[in-house]
Design a protein around this motif. Structure first.
Motif, PDB file in Angstrom:
ATOM      1  N   THR A  79      32.574  30.178 -39.817  1.00 31.60           N
ATOM      2  CA  THR A  79      32.101  28.919 -40.382  1.00 31.60           C
ATOM      3  C   THR A  79      33.291  28.038 -40.750  1.00 31.60           C
ATOM      4  N   ALA A  80      33.006  26.784 -41.117  1.00 32.76           N
ATOM      5  CA  ALA A  80      34.084  25.861 -41.490  1.00 32.76           C
ATOM      6  C   ALA A  80      34.904  26.451 -42.636  1.00 32.76           C
ATOM      7  N   LEU A  81      34.204  26.983 -43.619  1.00 32.90           N
ATOM      8  CA  LEU A  81      34.907  27.566 -44.768  1.00 32.90           C
ATOM      9  C   LEU A  81      35.788  28.732 -44.338  1.00 32.90           C
ATOM     10  N   GLU A  82      35.226  29.605 -43.492  1.00 30.22           N
ATOM     11  CA  GLU A  82      35.991  30.768 -43.050  1.00 30.22           C
ATOM     12  C   GLU A  82      37.175  30.355 -42.191  1.00 30.22           C
ATOM     13  N   ASN A  83      37.003  29.292 -41.391  1.00 28.09           N
ATOM     14  CA  ASN A  83      38.116  28.778 -40.599  1.00 28.09           C
ATOM     15  C   ASN A  83      39.292  28.459 -41.497  1.00 28.09           C
ATOM     16  N   ILE A  84      38.979  27.791 -42.620  1.00 27.90           N
ATOM     17  CA  ILE A  84      40.067  27.367 -43.498  1.00 27.90           C
ATOM     18  C   ILE A  84      40.637  28.555 -44.258  1.00 27.90           C
ATOM     19  N   CYS A  85      39.785  29.544 -44.573  1.00 29.63           N
ATOM     20  CA  CYS A  85      40.252  30.673 -45.384  1.00 29.63           C
ATOM     21  C   CYS A  85      41.053  31.686 -44.571  1.00 29.63           C
ATOM     22  N   LEU A  86      40.767  31.801 -43.277  1.00 24.58           N
ATOM     23  CA  LEU A  86      41.285  32.936 -42.496  1.00 24.58           C
ATOM     24  C   LEU A  86      42.802  33.057 -42.563  1.00 24.58           C
ATOM     25  N   ALA A  87      43.496  31.955 -42.212  1.00 27.40           N
ATOM     26  CA  ALA A  87      44.958  32.042 -42.184  1.00 27.40           C
ATOM     27  C   ALA A  87      45.514  32.228 -43.586  1.00 27.40           C
ATOM     28  N   GLN A  88      44.842  31.633 -44.586  1.00 27.78           N
ATOM     29  CA  GLN A  88      45.318  31.803 -45.953  1.00 27.78           C
ATOM     30  C   GLN A  88      45.354  33.275 -46.333  1.00 27.78           C
ATOM     31  N   ARG A  89      44.276  33.994 -45.950  1.00 29.50           N
ATOM     32  CA  ARG A  89      44.186  35.388 -46.363  1.00 29.50           C
ATOM     33  C   ARG A  89      45.066  36.278 -45.500  1.00 29.50           C
ATOM     34  N   VAL A  90      45.126  35.972 -44.215  1.00 30.44           N
ATOM     35  CA  VAL A  90      45.838  36.867 -43.309  1.00 30.44           C
ATOM     36  C   VAL A  90      47.341  36.618 -43.363  1.00 30.44           C
ATOM     37  N   VAL A  91      47.746  35.335 -43.476  1.00 34.39           N
ATOM     38  CA  VAL A  91      49.172  35.018 -43.430  1.00 34.39           C
ATOM     39  C   VAL A  91      49.750  34.892 -44.825  1.00 34.39           C
ATOM     40  N   ARG A  92      49.073  34.100 -45.679  1.00 38.28           N
ATOM     41  CA  ARG A  92      49.611  33.885 -47.022  1.00 38.28           C
ATOM     42  C   ARG A  92      49.157  34.979 -47.987  1.00 38.28           C
ATOM     43  N   LYS A  93      48.262  35.830 -47.556  1.00 38.26           N
ATOM     44  CA  LYS A  93      47.786  36.971 -48.361  1.00 38.26           C
ATOM     45  C   LYS A  93      47.174  36.546 -49.684  1.00 38.26           C
ATOM     46  N   ARG A  94      46.458  35.436 -49.674  1.00 34.86           N
ATOM     47  CA  ARG A  94      45.787  35.035 -50.902  1.00 34.86           C
ATOM     48  C   ARG A  94      44.507  35.826 -51.057  1.00 34.86           C
ATOM     49  N   SER A  95      44.017  35.902 -52.303  1.00 37.63           N
ATOM     50  CA  SER A  95      42.768  36.619 -52.530  1.00 37.63           C
ATOM     51  C   SER A  95      41.609  35.776 -52.014  1.00 37.63           C
ATOM     52  N   ARG A  96      40.480  36.432 -51.801  1.00 38.68           N
ATOM     53  CA  ARG A  96      39.321  35.759 -51.238  1.00 38.68           C
ATOM     54  C   ARG A  96      38.881  34.616 -52.149  1.00 38.68           C
ATOM     55  N   LYS A  97      38.848  34.884 -53.435  1.00 41.52           N
ATOM     56  CA  LYS A  97      38.386  33.873 -54.382  1.00 41.52           C
ATOM     57  C   LYS A  97      39.288  32.645 -54.322  1.00 41.52           C
ATOM     58  N   GLU A  98      40.580  32.914 -54.380  1.00 39.99           N
ATOM     59  CA  GLU A  98      41.548  31.825 -54.367  1.00 39.99           C
ATOM     60  C   GLU A  98      41.433  31.007 -53.085  1.00 39.99           C
ATOM     61  N   ALA A  99      41.324  31.724 -51.961  1.00 45.08           N
ATOM     62  CA  ALA A  99      41.263  31.036 -50.670  1.00 45.08           C
ATOM     63  C   ALA A  99      40.024  30.142 -50.602  1.00 45.08           C
ATOM     64  N   ILE A 100      38.891  30.657 -51.082  1.00 47.53           N
ATOM     65  CA  ILE A 100      37.659  29.871 -51.015  1.00 47.53           C
ATOM     66  C   ILE A 100      37.765  28.647 -51.912  1.00 47.53           C
ATOM     67  N   GLU A 101      38.374  28.839 -53.070  1.00 47.53           N
ATOM     68  CA  GLU A 101      38.547  27.685 -53.972  1.00 47.53           C
ATOM     69  C   GLU A 101      39.335  26.570 -53.298  1.00 47.53           C
ATOM     70  N   ILE A 102      40.468  26.969 -52.725  1.00 43.64           N
ATOM     71  CA  ILE A 102      41.315  25.980 -52.060  1.00 43.64           C
ATOM     72  C   ILE A 102      40.567  25.343 -50.896  1.00 43.64           C
ATOM     73  N   ALA A 103      39.820  26.175 -50.156  1.00 50.46           N
ATOM     74  CA  ALA A 103      39.100  25.666 -48.993  1.00 50.46           C
ATOM     75  C   ALA A 103      38.070  24.634 -49.409  1.00 50.46           C
ATOM     76  N   ARG A 104      37.328  24.946 -50.459  1.00 52.05           N
ATOM     77  CA  ARG A 104      36.290  23.992 -50.893  1.00 52.05           C
ATOM     78  C   ARG A 104      36.914  22.680 -51.369  1.00 52.05           C
ATOM     79  N   ALA A 105      38.038  22.814 -52.065  1.00 44.61           N
ATOM     80  CA  ALA A 105      38.705  21.593 -52.527  1.00 44.61           C
ATOM     81  C   ALA A 105      39.142  20.732 -51.342  1.00 44.61           C
ATOM     82  N   LEU A 106      39.671  21.381 -50.329  1.00 47.99           N
ATOM     83  CA  LEU A 106      40.135  20.634 -49.153  1.00 47.99           C
ATOM     84  C   LEU A 106      38.972  20.018 -48.386  1.00 47.99           C
ATOM     85  N   LEU A 107      37.866  20.753 -48.293  1.00 46.01           N
ATOM     86  CA  LEU A 107      36.702  20.197 -47.616  1.00 46.01           C
ATOM     87  C   LEU A 107      36.209  18.952 -48.355  1.00 46.01           C
ATOM     88  N   ALA A 108      36.261  19.026 -49.676  1.00 45.47           N
ATOM     89  CA  ALA A 108      35.854  17.847 -50.439  1.00 45.47           C
ATOM     90  C   ALA A 108      36.823  16.701 -50.193  1.00 45.47           C
TER      91      ALA A 108
END
Lengths: 250, 501
Positions: free
Chosen positions: A101-130
């Motif tokens: 999904t759009a959200l997962e697209n934005i979260c994927l590299a954050q979690r895999v490359v930057r190793k952010r936690s799921r919660k953090e990644a989703i927060e950032i993703a939602r902010a960027l989508l907004a």
């Protein structure tokens, strides 16, 4: 400006062999990009503008010369990965991952490359989508989004890695006319926030509004560069005059 | 899936299948055909395996115990060395009987030893040739009666002069010659009813064998097919399914390897894979099976072990050459993209080692049983088709996906795992399902190597009973059911995997 350039392209050349002979994609190109600059690169097709852009984050290799991004030379694998983490890229054909999904697209590299936690990644993703204007499409798959929405998700995906530089490779060329504005608005907003941007595009309106410098490339070399207003109204070289006469119609 | 929404042709097919399955319940011949082609599965059985054990005796010697393994209690294995033979004889058929211990006239209690002279056998005549009658007695037992033992002139047929009929249309009474030994029966009475006796002609003999006394297991092969002894289900429809699944799994492995070789830049790998794919796709599957089973198998058994060590050396040398050529061509990438440098070399090394190991395996076990030959033939033919399938699937994922992933900072392996392979899997799965359905049907070709799968069983049944419609319609219906069911599953999987638009 007295600061150090954030991108330094020094005498870069690239050629490749085709059945028709040798093609020089880049001929001894040199360029300095300073922080917070917004640079538009224009030129006819085959002029090497996309190639130059893709060399900066090592999607294309070059045969001679050097490229130094934020003090890191593009030589070893480790350095290339460090550079890619600092440079975000937006493609002409969006290249969203269709199985997420759009959200997962934005979260994927954050979690895999930057190793952010799921919660953090989703927060950032939602902010960027907004920020790019489509918070309600977080759970939509790319196949369910319009072209303009997909491109905005692609921009958000690149921004999620918090890059210092954003590269845009003809971001609006594959969009229907009514969707171009929404993407350009996002890019204008980014420029206003001080992001260093290199944009390969034919959108003169954007260039005039936001670009601090415009570069004209033809046949693998930089022919002219300068302030967009003067460059477009009073081009110096013949080649640029011909090119401008062909495109500034609509 | 409501009935009204099915297309008209689907309704015809379902109706046809319903008719066939109805005949399984009503027609005895269809039922026999079904039982024969499905290896007669039972719910439970005690006949687990046919065994031969060499067992240590108390005196210190070794005796051989041969029979059917029927159960185990703790340390003791029970082997039935002799099967019980029983026969049900109607009182009306008995000319004279004597009982031990003696009983009242014309009677013999349970557990007594009875000796009787059989006057006649009656039942439905299902088959007749020059030497024998084959009848089905009233309690459903098939019996073969030699014409030698029968008073031919006194045979009564109802209706008059009726021919043998598997549909039980010809009832026959066969008077038996009292001078023939076969018509004198002797055994233990198991049941004594008003109408008949159930006589045990030979008792079952069960030999207990202590597991710790077993010196050697000379033979252990599965016996009856049943739900609690599924290993015993090794022919008919079970063999068809087994062969299809195993051959397909092998073909997937071969196809993946060959497909990746077809994408590689290395000319040795690419050309080797291209030769394999073109040859195996260009030759009919039947020809491949015949070749593997009769030509390749003999050569493998006789000549291959001799040349295997040399072949292993050649393969190792080739793998080395491939690895070195890859390393040389990618040397410029060693610093900037080390994974692009090392991965092809590692892949060449792994493939070389695997091929050497496989060659050794074939050399050591060069006498392949027919089942292995069949599976091998199917696998190497379908491997070629699957190679092209996998190649197309991987290549269908555009470069842009990899570029986007790399520009976000993902490594090649991360991009493969999260982006490329999930998408490729979605693309490849439906055609892969269709190939499995095709392979299921192509297992029928294994009749040419006399493998007892469903089609071969049908042919044997047809030769045995001279009936052709029943066996072939039965297996046709069974194949159709399997393929239709699988098609529905593949379509459902396709819909499940499709991304929302």
């Amino acid at each position: 400006m007295a600061e150090t350039p954030i991108i330094l392209v020094q005498n870069v050349s690239k050629h490749f062999r085709t059945p028709r002979g040798v093609v020089h994609a880049l001929r001894n190109v040199s360029l300095e990009v300073y922080p917070r600059e917004v640079i538009t690169i224009i030129g006819p097709s085959g002029s090497g503008k996309s190639t130059l852009l893709r060399c900066i984050n090592r999607l294309e290799t070059f045969d001679s010369g050097a490229i130094i991004v934020d003090g890191i030379a593009l030589d070893t694998a480790a350095n290339i990965n460090r550079v890619r983490a600092e440079v975000g890229m937006v493609f002409q054909s969006f290249n969203l991952f269709p199985n997420y999904t759009a959200l997962e697209n934005i979260c994927l590299a954050q979690r895999v490359v930057r190793k952010r936690s799921r919660k953090e990644a989703i927060e950032i993703a939602r902010a960027l989508l907004a920020k790019v204007g489509i918070p309600e499409k977080a759970d939509a798959y790319p196949g369910q989004l319009s072209g303009g929405q997909q491109q905005r998700v692609a921009i958000a995906r690149a921004l999620a890695m918090q890059p210092k530089i954003m590269l845009f490779d003809e971001p609006t060329s594959a969009l229907d006319p009514e969707m171009i504005k929404e993407v350009l608005d996002v890019m204008l907003q980014l420029a206003a926030e001080g992001m260093t941007m290199l944009v390969v595009s034919h959108e003169m309106g954007f260039a005039r509004a936001a670009a601090s410098r415009a570069i004209f490339m033809d046949q693998g070399e930089i022919v002219e560069q300068g302030d967009p207003q003067t460059l477009f109204t009073a081009p110096q070289s013949e080649r640029m005059k011909i090119f401008l006469s062909k495109i500034i119609k609509h | 899936m409501r009935l009204a929404r099915l297309p008209w042709w689907a309704i015809i097919i379902v109706a046809g299948l319903a008719i066939v399955f109805y005949s399984f319940f009503t027609s005895p011949l269809y039922r026999r055909a079904l039982i024969f082609v499905t290896d007669d599965p039972r719910l439970t059985t005690t006949r687990f395996a046919n065994v031969i054990y060499d067992v240590r005796t108390d005196e210190g010697g070794i005796r051989r115990v041969e029979g059917v393994f029927v159960g185990q209690r703790g340390d003791i294995l029970n082997v039935e060395t002799s099967r019980q033979v029983t026969i049900r004889v109607p009182r009306a058929d008995i000319a004279a009987l004597s009982c031990e211990p003696p009983a009242s006239e014309g009677d013999c209690p349970v557990d007594a030893t009875i000796t009787l002279l059989r006057a006649q056998i009656s039942g439905f005549l299902i088959f007749e040739d020059m030497g024998r009658f084959r009848i089905v007695t009233d309690d459903g037992e098939r019996q073969e009666v030699r014409k030698f033992d029968v008073i031919i002139d006194a045979v009564q047929r109802t209706p008059e002069n009726c021919p043998p009929s598997p549909e039980a249309r010809c009832r026959v009474v066969l008077p038996l010659n009292p001078e023939r030994e076969a018509n004198q029966l002797s055994g233990t009475v198991l049941e004594a009813n008003a109408d008949d006796f159930l006589i045990e002609l030979a008792p079952e003999v069960i030999v207990p064998v202590r597991q710790s006394d077993i010196v050697a297991v000379v033979r252990y092969t599965p016996a009856e097919c049943a739900l609690n002894n599924l290993v015993g289900c090794d022919s008919g429809i079970f063999l068809t399914l087994f062969v299809a699944v195993i051959a397909f799994a092998l073909a997937v492995v071969i196809g993946l390897v060959a497909g990746l070789m077809r994408i590689s830049d290395n000319p040795i790998l690419y050309n080797a894979a291209t030769v394999y794919v073109e040859v195996l796709r260009g030759v009919p599957l039947l020809v491949t099976l015949l070749f593997v089973n009769f030509a390749l198998y003999v050569w493998l058994r006789d000549e291959f072990p001799k040349i295997a060590p040399t072949l292993q050396l050649i393969i190792a040398a080739l793998a080395l050459i491939v690895a070195l050529s890859q390393a040389w061509s990618k040397r410029a990438l060693l610093k900037s993209e080390p994974s692009s440098f090392w991965q092809p070399i590692v892949a060449a090394a792994i493939m070389g080692t695997t091929l050497v190991a496989v060659t050794g395996l074939f050399a050591a076990n060069s006498d392949l049983p027919p089942l292995s030959r069949g599976i091998l033939g199917l696998a190497i033919c379908y491997g070629a088709y699957l190679a092209e399938l996998f190649r197309a699937g991987i290549q269908s994922i555009g470069r842009g996906q990899m570029e986007a992933a790399r520009s976000l900072g993902m490594s090649y392996l991360q991009a493969m795992r999260y982006i490329i392979l999930p998408q490729a899997f979605r693309v490849v799965l439906p055609p892969l399902g269709n190939e499995f359905i095709a392979m299921l049907k192509d297992t029928a070709l294994l009749t040419v190597i006399a493998l007892p799968e469903m089609t071969q069983r049908a042919r044997i049944f047809a030769a045995d009973t001279f009936r052709v419609f029943e066996p072939y319609i039965t297996i046709g219906a069974l194949y159709l059911c399997m393929t239709l069911l699988l098609s529905v599953l593949v379509r459902a999987a396709e819909r499940r995997l499709a991304l929302p638009r």
